[in-house]
Design a protein around this motif. Structure first.
Motif, PDB file in Angstrom:
ATOM      1  N   ASN A 157       2.944  -0.404  -4.000  1.00 22.77           N
ATOM      2  CA  ASN A 157       2.022  -1.025  -4.701  1.00 22.77           C
ATOM      3  C   ASN A 157       1.566  -1.334  -3.623  1.00 22.77           C
ATOM      4  N   TRP A 158       0.843  -1.816  -3.161  1.00 23.14           N
ATOM      5  CA  TRP A 158       0.114  -2.205  -2.034  1.00 23.14           C
ATOM      6  C   TRP A 158       0.181  -3.894  -1.879  1.00 23.14           C
ATOM      7  N   GLN A 383      -9.163  -6.532   4.804  1.00 23.25           N
ATOM      8  CA  GLN A 383     -10.562  -5.701   6.279  1.00 23.25           C
ATOM      9  C   GLN A 383      -9.490  -4.913   6.293  1.00 23.25           C
ATOM     10  N   VAL A 384      -8.615  -4.240   6.003  1.00 24.69           N
ATOM     11  CA  VAL A 384      -8.211  -2.746   6.839  1.00 24.69           C
ATOM     12  C   VAL A 384      -7.804  -2.422   5.095  1.00 24.69           C
ATOM     13  N   GLY A 385      -6.948  -2.615   4.351  1.00 25.53           N
ATOM     14  CA  GLY A 385      -6.540  -2.246   3.220  1.00 25.53           C
ATOM     15  C   GLY A 385      -7.595  -1.501   2.166  1.00 25.53           C
ATOM     16  N   ASN A 386      -8.970  -2.514   2.568  1.00 22.73           N
ATOM     17  CA  ASN A 386      -9.910  -1.897   1.529  1.00 22.73           C
ATOM     18  C   ASN A 386     -11.212  -1.222   2.120  1.00 22.73           C
ATOM     19  N   PHE A 432      -5.088   1.590   0.540  1.00 27.92           N
ATOM     20  CA  PHE A 432      -4.962   0.700  -0.438  1.00 27.92           C
ATOM     21  C   PHE A 432      -3.528   1.940  -1.802  1.00 27.92           C
ATOM     22  N   PHE A 433      -2.676   1.526  -1.805  1.00 28.46           N
ATOM     23  CA  PHE A 433      -1.583   2.770  -1.990  1.00 28.46           C
ATOM     24  C   PHE A 433      -1.564   2.251  -3.964  1.00 28.46           C
ATOM     25  N   THR A 434      -1.211   2.993  -4.845  1.00 30.48           N
ATOM     26  CA  THR A 434      -0.476   2.924  -6.212  1.00 30.48           C
ATOM     27  C   THR A 434       0.439   3.448  -6.602  1.00 30.48           C
ATOM     28  N   ASP A 469      -6.775   9.464  -2.310  1.00 26.57           N
ATOM     29  CA  ASP A 469      -5.741   8.504  -3.839  1.00 26.57           C
ATOM     30  C   ASP A 469      -4.916   7.907  -3.423  1.00 26.57           C
ATOM     31  N   PRO A 470      -5.491   5.925  -4.417  1.00 24.33           N
ATOM     32  CA  PRO A 470      -4.387   6.096  -3.979  1.00 24.33           C
ATOM     33  C   PRO A 470      -2.868   5.980  -4.915  1.00 24.33           C
TER      34      PRO A 470
END
Length: 598
Positions: A157-158, A383-386, A432-434, A469-470
């Motif tokens: 998870n991020w 600002q990178v992950g989004n 963004f990862f989950t 895909d997160p």
């Protein structure tokens, strides 16, 4: 020496006689039972105001849940350790079992801070971060900041879907491994900060909704649902104890409070900070806000918080470097140099004006605050992950302009922050990862892609479908930076630049930051700014930066000359002296302090 322990109102506490006391606030559960694996359920005693308590003849290692209804047994919301995932039993932990190697560490003053934000999972967990510490200390970093580490659902998870704020996630390592990381950092003279999320819980595993509905205020909504109700004493104690727990039991040196603008009871923030200052008077403990309100009154010297993330500074620098202007950049894209000058001179850009993006007034006057009240950055997890494809500035900005902005970042009197891998210009994105369950995962994926439908580049549904895909494991793996790049061109030159700038900062600027005050800043070109500060010893630091393609006319004011600390291009200092600031360069000048008696 034995370890440290923080007394908490919630959760499991080992007692001196070897037994354990369990406490749960469950106002919507008339009866609660403690279920310890291998033992018969034990009714908990109902106490005033929704509390339930039990003492059991069990010690460290016991696995337990709370039975809050006939068909629901839940983990401890204040669990210090989980036996696996957030849905699994909680485990009684002995916080004093770890023997600290650096028990006498008291920290470092705030003005010495050079932050390095990192995601522990993409660096090999707590052990991987510990292994990287010597490299970061040698670079010139003085503090690492861990993105949230509290227990989340799934294997990755991020960081911002956590649901058990007291439990380090098992996928990152054990509590002992986290303490070893912090201990090792202190041995190298590094501070360790933690990003804490007190504005929401993640969408999977937040069982509080089942037995403590009044933990939330249904009348106030946030982007994540009903707001947490900080008017309730039990809720306040849950988070206040959590902050003290990380600072005392784990010996973190500071906390970064995520998105506090989503906390309705703004006064609680000041009460929390005051309690921390009162209860930890003998260590350097640093408290930093992320606050869209730009609430200057929270910040020292009048307030209790050391600094706030300067999103305004980032949101001005990013369009200057990339030309982007959609989303929240719409407030900053026009007349960027003038806005950058204001940020360098006064901290915030928004100090009460109406934000076109938000449609409301934002901010408070901040010119009276010292430059160290602001954490400046070019990149961070948000600002990178989004971004849809998680691109770093290395993929978006012209290299010389980015180098010039880096010099501005690391030589400015504001507190600088780097995002992991930035120091060598990492090519890996940060996405963004989950790892959500089969029911939630497709909703998160669809929601993620829908978010970008309003942007011009994603009007085509086929392009939106290409957004990673997160929940795919590859999305996480693609986000892992490769430190091996740092020794190869062109990354080695980027690393050398960071090392040089951080050495200059450490030797020539940091010792004189206490008492520093801005002397003003002005735009001198479309993307060029001249800014000056009087440092604490009376010397004057001048930074001239030009992020644009064209030379900028730039005349130094009286007293702004002196020694050239840094020049971004060969011969640039001479050209500045003749009234021209060359393209894509930063120049730092330092005048000597006034002579004694002068």
């Amino acid at each position: 020496m034995s370890g440290f322990a923080q007394e908490t109102a919630w959760g499991a506490t080992l007692l001196a006689d070897g037994r354990t006391r369990f406490r749960l606030w469950a106002p919507d559960a008339p009866e609660v039972a403690l279920e310890v694996e291998g033992q018969a359920p034990q009714p908990m005693t109902a106490q005033e105001e929704g509390w339930h308590e039990a003492v059991a003849a069990v010690g460290a290692g016991a696995r337990y849940r709370f039975r809050v209804s006939p068909d629901l047994a839940v983990p401890d919301p204040a669990s210090r350790l989980q036996a696996g995932d957030v849905h699994d039993p909680s485990v009684v932990l002995d916080p004093r079992a770890y023997a600290w190697r650096q028990p006498g560490w008291t920290g470092r003053p705030w003005h010495e801070t050079v932050l390095y934000e990192l995601h522990a999972g993409t660096m090999g967990g707590f052990a991987g971060v510990e292994a990287a510490l010597p490299r970061l200390a040698e670079l010139g970093v003085t503090a690492i900041e861990l993105m949230p580490i509290n227990a989340f659902p799934g294997q990755r998870n991020w960081g911002y879907d956590g649901v058990l704020p007291y439990a380090p996630d098992a996928t990152l390592g054990t509590p002992e491994a986290l303490k070893s990381l912090i201990d090792a950092a202190h041995g190298l003279g590094l501070m360790v900060f933690l990003d804490v999320v007190y504005n929401h819980f993640g969408p999977d595993g937040a069982y509080l909704h089942a037995y403590a509905k009044t933990f939330f205020d249904e009348g106030i909504h946030t982007p994540w649902g009903a707001a947490i109700d900080f008017k309730k004493p039990a809720v306040r104690s849950f988070f206040e104890d959590n902050a003290l727990y990380w600072l005392n039991e784990y010996r973190f040196d500071g906390l970064r409070f995520d998105a506090v603008h989503a906390i309705a009871e703004e006064s609680w923030l000041d009460a929390l900070a005051a309690r921390i200052r009162r209860e930890i008077p003998d260590r350097h403990v640093h408290l930093v806000l992320e606050n869209e309100r730009n609430g200057a009154h929270h910040l020292r010297p009048a307030g209790e918080f050391d600094a706030q993330w300067n999103d305004d500074g980032h949101n001005i620098l990013h369009p200057l470097l990339t030309g982007e202007r959609e989303g929240y950049y719409e407030d900053f894209a026009e007349d960027g140099a003038t806005k950058l000058a204001k940020v360098l001179a006064e901290g915030f850009f928004f100090q009460g004006q109406v934000s076109a993006h938000l449609g409301e007034k934002r901010g408070e006057p901040s010119a009276h605050l010292p430059p160290t009240a602001f954490v400046l950055f070019l990149q961070n997890h948000d600002q990178v992950g989004n971004r849809a494809f998680g691109e770093r500035l290395t993929a978006l900005a012209e290299p010389q302009a980015l180098a010039a902005a880096t010099a501005l970042l690391l030589l400015s009197p504001q507190i600088p922050m780097l995002f992991m891998g930035e120091e060598w210009g990492a090519s890996a994105p940060f996405l963004f990862f989950t790892d959500h369950n089969a029911e939630l995962a497709p909703l998160v994926t669809a929601g993620r892609r829908k978010e970008f439908a309003k942007f011009a580049a994603f009007q085509d549904p086929a392009r939106r479908e290409r957004i990673p895909d997160p929940n795919a494991e590859q999305t996480f793996r693609d986000s892992i930076p490769d430190p091996g790049e740092a020794s190869r061109p062109p990354h080695d030159a980027v690393l050398a630049l960071h090392r040089r700038l951080l050495a200059l900062r450490r030797e020539r600027i940091v010792p004189h930051l206490p008492g520093a005050r801005a002397l003003g800043a002005q735009a001198v070109g479309e993307k060029a700014v001249l800014a000056r500060w009087r440092l604490g010893d009376g010397s004057i630091l001048t930074l001239a930066v030009n992020l644009g393609e064209a030379p900028a006319p730039c005349t130094l004011p009286d007293g702004a000359g002196g020694e050239t600390l840094f020049e971004g291009l060969s011969g640039a200092a001479g050209r500045l002296a003749t009234g021209t600031l060359l393209p894509r360069c930063t120049i730092a000048l330092l005048s000597p302090p006034p002579a004694a008696g002068g």
